[in-house]
Design an enzyme around this catalytic site. Structure first.
Site, mmCIF file in Angstrom:
data_model
loop_
_atom_site.group_PDB
_atom_site.id
_atom_site.type_symbol
_atom_site.label_atom_id
_atom_site.label_comp_id
_atom_site.label_asym_id
_atom_site.label_seq_id
_atom_site.Cartn_x
_atom_site.Cartn_y
_atom_site.Cartn_z
ATOM 1 N N PRO A 273 0.856 -1.018 0.108
ATOM 2 C CA PRO A 273 -0.057 -0.073 -0.006
ATOM 3 C C PRO A 273 0.889 1.330 -0.057
ATOM 4 O O PRO A 273 1.822 1.398 0.614
ATOM 5 C CB PRO A 273 -0.752 0.045 1.334
ATOM 6 C CG PRO A 273 0.217 -0.852 2.363
ATOM 7 C CD PRO A 273 1.097 -1.808 1.207
ATOM 8 N N ARG A 311 -0.683 16.517 -9.033
ATOM 9 C CA ARG A 311 -2.036 15.427 -9.315
ATOM 10 C C ARG A 311 -2.868 16.212 -9.989
ATOM 11 O O ARG A 311 -3.417 15.480 -11.042
ATOM 12 C CB ARG A 311 -2.345 14.966 -8.150
ATOM 13 C CG ARG A 311 -1.228 14.147 -7.215
ATOM 14 C CD ARG A 311 -1.501 13.191 -6.319
ATOM 15 N NE ARG A 311 -2.674 12.324 -6.621
ATOM 16 C CZ ARG A 311 -3.756 12.333 -6.565
ATOM 17 N NH1 ARG A 311 -4.301 13.186 -5.867
ATOM 18 N NH2 ARG A 311 -4.669 11.311 -6.776
ATOM 19 N N CYS A 342 3.322 29.081 -15.524
ATOM 20 C CA CYS A 342 2.803 29.758 -16.876
ATOM 21 C C CYS A 342 2.589 28.420 -17.436
ATOM 22 O O CYS A 342 2.914 27.930 -18.608
ATOM 23 C CB CYS A 342 4.090 30.270 -17.354
ATOM 24 S SG CYS A 342 4.843 31.561 -16.580
ATOM 25 N N GLU A 343 1.312 27.633 -16.949
ATOM 26 C CA GLU A 343 0.852 26.750 -17.470
ATOM 27 C C GLU A 343 -1.068 26.961 -17.190
ATOM 28 O O GLU A 343 -0.948 26.931 -16.110
ATOM 29 C CB GLU A 343 1.341 25.381 -17.273
ATOM 30 C CG GLU A 343 2.681 25.067 -17.442
ATOM 31 C CD GLU A 343 3.057 24.337 -18.287
ATOM 32 O OE1 GLU A 343 2.252 23.880 -19.262
ATOM 33 O OE2 GLU A 343 4.171 24.464 -18.957
HETATM 34 C C1 LIG Z 1 2.560 2.289 -7.163
HETATM 35 C C2 LIG Z 1 2.829 0.890 -6.715
HETATM 36 C C3 LIG Z 1 2.200 0.788 -5.569
HETATM 37 C C4 LIG Z 1 1.455 1.405 -4.639
HETATM 38 O O1 LIG Z 1 -0.047 1.837 -5.093
HETATM 39 P P1 LIG Z 1 -0.683 2.641 -4.177
HETATM 40 O O2 LIG Z 1 -2.057 2.789 -5.216
HETATM 41 O O3 LIG Z 1 -0.199 3.883 -3.775
HETATM 42 O O4 LIG Z 1 -1.253 1.866 -3.077
HETATM 43 C C5 LIG Z 1 2.316 -0.868 -5.140
HETATM 44 N N1 LIG Z 1 3.024 -1.681 -6.003
HETATM 45 C C6 LIG Z 1 3.522 -1.350 -7.260
HETATM 46 C C7 LIG Z 1 4.100 -2.319 -7.959
HETATM 47 C C8 LIG Z 1 3.321 0.162 -7.605
HETATM 48 O O5 LIG Z 1 4.111 0.278 -8.693
#
Ligand SMILES: *Cc1c(COP(=O)(O)O)cnc(C)c1O
Length: 421
Positions: A273, A311, A342-343
């Site tokens: 996670p 994001r 500037c975007e």
């Molecule tokens: C980015 C990633 C995660 C984490 O993803 P979340 O959506 O932030 O939980 C876990 N494993 C791999 C291989 C990733 O590339």
């Protein structure tokens, strides 16, 4: 659940006033709550209680050394995607035996460094990578623990940029080729086949895709075991979403969905996670510079920008925006909240109803703990904000605000003649 809340109209992080913090460290600034990070980690870990498991925090979501140290102290492992992340983990005191290395493009240097560090396993994403790891291990006279990352071919229904488990994505090896991969890997004596992995995407807020992934993994594991391969680990990836707006995410539902089809398999589960642990544990505090009215729109111009938090520009992501001090007299107004870059993509909110702030007011961009600072840049030659970690009534600057010297570090001032040579 997080520990950002109002006391007498003033926004606090745990027991620290954001007004007082901002007065001391300046803005824009990233502020994280240690209590929130701990709580999220614990609740996630407990969702797997009763099964043999290891939680490997996805470092790419929030990679500050002090945050990694906190997780390491709580027994967390780590999911890394680069040598830089490996070095961060080691510097933070992580146990290398709890590190898994993911990603489609590991270089020879990265593989070598991870092998020497003694990581738990490589999540391998292609045939050529399998041979590359075997060759490097042979050179080092070592055996490399590998797991194959399978692409389960499902659509989690999230933004295409954060969806990774469809057969058209660059990630993983196809289910249809998995058996052939294990046969190939078994013939390479430098490899120790220890697991099967997947990761289907990010910001998934429904249990459905996880249940589907669990079912496909269960089938794949049974087929692999039937080939006579002894697996130890089943890596379920990350991807659990957070409530940025009004989504609801139940970790119990997630765990039940993905583990349900996997019951009875005698394996250690690994979860990776990132967002669900760190997302709602951080905010970006900014100051209002100007409120500008055109013929058709109102813009709240703040001193934070897309270089600090990309994001919204990258995924059209929603972030709640809270006043640091509530104004009882503030009228609700429709506005775009934008930065100085500037975007036209430099926005935090579009056509948002919010209490109309005044110049010099502080605003907190909520849910900025994951994929926030880690994605920041120096675009427009802006120095990056500091990172502050709050713990109860204490706070620590865990990364300093950048200076002009940081900005030009490594640059050379080469003198060329105006008219050429
Ligand atoms: C980015 C990633 C995660 C984490 O993803 P979340 O959506 O932030 O939980 C876990 N494993 C791999 C291989 C990733 O590339």
């Amino acid at each position: 659940m997080h520990y950002f809340d109002y006391r007498d109209g003033e926004l606090f992080v745990e027991d620290v006033s954001l007004n007082r913090l901002a007065a001391e460290v300046g803005v824009p600034a990233y502020v994280y709550s240690a209590r929130t990070l701990r709580r999220h980690f614990t609740v996630f870990d407990q969702a797997f209680a009763g099964t043999d498991h290891l939680v490997c925090f996805a470092v790419k979501a929030l990679s500050n050394l002090s945050v990694l140290r906190l997780f390491a102290a709580m027994g967390s492992g780590f999911d890394i995607v680069s040598r830089g992340e490996l070095m961060r983990c080691l510097r933070a005191g992580a146990d290398p035996r709890k590190i898994v290395f993911s990603g489609v493009g590991k270089t020879a240097d990265e593989i070598t460094a991870a092998l020497k560090a003694g990581i738990l396993m490589f999540n391998v994403e292609s045939g050529p990578e399998l041979y590359q790891i075997a060759e490097i291990a042979r050179g080092l006279k070592m055996r490399a623990p590998v797991s194959l990352r399978v692409n389960p071919d499902l659509d989690p229904g999230t933004h295409p940029h954060i969806s990774t488990g469809h057969r058209t994505s660059k990630f993983g090896v196809p289910l249809s080729q998995l058996a052939a991969y294990y046969t190939r890997a078994r013939d390479l004596k430098e490899l120790e086949l220890v697991g099967l992995s997947t990761h289907i995407g990010s910001q998934i807020t429904e249990p459905g895709p996880f249940r589907e992934a669990g079912q496909k993994l269960a089938e794949a594991v049974r087929a692999i075991l039937a080939q006579g391969v002894q697996l130890k680990y089943l890596d379920l990836g990350g991807g659990v979403g957070v409530p940025y707006q009004d989504e609801s995410v139940e970790l119990g539902d997630y765990a039940a969905a993905i583990l349900g089809p996997l019951r009875g398999l005698n394996l250690t589960f690994i979860a990776e996670p990132g967002r669900v642990i760190a997302g709602n544990a951080g905010v970006l505090v900014t100051r209002v510079l100007y409120v500008k009215e055109t013929d058709v729109k109102r813009f709240i111009v703040i001193d934070g920008a897309m270089n600090d938090l990309i994001r919204p520009a990258l995924y059209d992501a929603y972030h709640a925006i809270w006043p640091v001090t509530k104004r009882p007299d503030a009228a609700l107004a429709l506005a775009d909240v934008v930065g100085p870059v500037c975007e036209s993509g430099d926005f935090f909110a579009r056509d948002r109803m919010l209490p109309l702030p005044r110049p010099a007011d502080l605003l907190a961009v909520m849910g900025a703990g994951a994929y926030g600072f880690v994605m920041s840049s120096n675009y427009n030659s802006r120095t990056r904000p500091p990172e502050v970690l709050v713990d109860g009534s204490h706070w620590h600057i865990v990364r300093e605000r950048e200076t002009f010297d940081d900005l030009i570090r490594g640059e050379k001032l080469v003198e060329l003649k105006p008219n050429g040579q």
